[in-house]
Motif scaffolding. Structure first.
Motif, PDB file in Angstrom:
ATOM      1  N   ARG A  32       0.826  -1.199   0.000  1.00 34.28           N
ATOM      2  CA  ARG A  32       0.000   0.000   0.000  1.00 34.28           C
ATOM      3  C   ARG A  32       0.863   1.253   0.000  1.00 34.28           C
ATOM      4  O   ARG A  32       0.479   2.274  -0.568  1.00 34.28           O
ATOM      5  N   THR A  33       2.029   1.216   0.618  1.00 35.22           N
ATOM      6  CA  THR A  33       2.812   2.434   0.768  1.00 35.22           C
ATOM      7  C   THR A  33       3.966   2.560  -0.220  1.00 35.22           C
ATOM      8  O   THR A  33       4.734   3.503  -0.117  1.00 35.22           O
ATOM      9  N   LEU A  34       4.119   1.668  -1.164  1.00 31.74           N
ATOM     10  CA  LEU A  34       5.218   1.778  -2.133  1.00 31.74           C
ATOM     11  C   LEU A  34       5.108   3.075  -2.919  1.00 31.74           C
ATOM     12  O   LEU A  34       6.084   3.817  -3.051  1.00 31.74           O
ATOM     13  N   GLU A  35       3.927   3.373  -3.433  1.00 32.17           N
ATOM     14  CA  GLU A  35       3.739   4.616  -4.192  1.00 32.17           C
ATOM     15  C   GLU A  35       3.906   5.822  -3.270  1.00 32.17           C
ATOM     16  O   GLU A  35       4.475   6.837  -3.660  1.00 32.17           O
ATOM     17  N   ASP A  36       3.392   5.707  -2.050  1.00 32.08           N
ATOM     18  CA  ASP A  36       3.544   6.794  -1.081  1.00 32.08           C
ATOM     19  C   ASP A  36       5.017   7.017  -0.762  1.00 32.08           C
ATOM     20  O   ASP A  36       5.458   8.161  -0.635  1.00 32.08           O
ATOM     21  N   ALA A  37       5.766   5.948  -0.626  1.00 23.62           N
ATOM     22  CA  ALA A  37       7.194   6.058  -0.311  1.00 23.62           C
ATOM     23  C   ALA A  37       7.926   6.763  -1.446  1.00 23.62           C
ATOM     24  O   ALA A  37       8.814   7.590  -1.200  1.00 23.62           O
ATOM     25  N   GLN A  38       7.554   6.470  -2.684  1.00 21.83           N
ATOM     26  CA  GLN A  38       8.199   7.133  -3.811  1.00 21.83           C
ATOM     27  C   GLN A  38       7.857   8.620  -3.842  1.00 21.83           C
ATOM     28  O   GLN A  38       8.699   9.457  -4.148  1.00 21.83           O
ATOM     29  N   ALA A  39       6.614   8.970  -3.491  1.00 24.50           N
ATOM     30  CA  ALA A  39       6.217  10.377  -3.447  1.00 24.50           C
ATOM     31  C   ALA A  39       6.964  11.114  -2.330  1.00 24.50           C
ATOM     32  O   ALA A  39       7.438  12.239  -2.524  1.00 24.50           O
TER      33      ALA A  39
END
Length: 148
Positions: free
Chosen positions: A60-67
């Motif tokens: 769930r947080t992979l995209e958030d981590a990249q942002a």
């Protein structure tokens, strides 16, 4: 001694991993600090729950981590610390100080345990530290320390 990790321990494993460590290390360090729990057959069932929860969080947080990584790369954190005449700080700047400074500079809330400072920062000037946001994503933060 067989233990189940409940938190990430550098060089040992991540939450939910079953590890075999020396008895003194487990009894005197990992267990009192809550980094691990004793391994039992009943606790073995909890390992699946811990791993499923961790994998759901990571996916769930992979995209958030990249942002967040992109945001941290653009951010320059400025800190004022007391220093001597040659620029050497009185004390040092550690991960907790960096996390607070990033928050004050308008950056995201960071866990101090995710900030990697190989050597304590003991001099004024410009420094770069790594932040491990996700197992696949890390970011570098620019920190400028001025004597004040």
């Amino acid at each position: 001694m067989k233990l189940i990790l409940t938190q990430e321990v550098g060089g040992l494993g991540t939450p939910g991993d079953v590890v075999d460590v020396a008895a003194g290390y487990g009894r005197n360090y990992l267990l009192p600090r809550g980094f691990a729990m004793p391994w039992t057959r009943g606790a073995e069932k909890q390992v699946d729950l811990i791993k499923r929860a961790r994998s759901a969080r990571e996916i769930r947080t992979l995209e958030d981590a990249q942002a967040v990584a992109a945001q941290l790369e653009r951010l320059t954190v400025r800190m004022r610390r007391r220093a001597g005449t040659n620029g050497r700080l009185f004390g040092s700047v550690g991960p907790a100080d960096i996390a607070a400074a990033v928050r004050e500079a308008g950056g995201p809330e960071l866990d101090r345990r995710k900030i990697i400072v190989p050597d304590p920062i003991k001099s004024a000037g410009s420094h770069r530290v790594q932040v491990r946001l996700h197992p696949e994503v890390s970011a570098a933060v620019n920190i400028e320390i001025t004597a004040g």
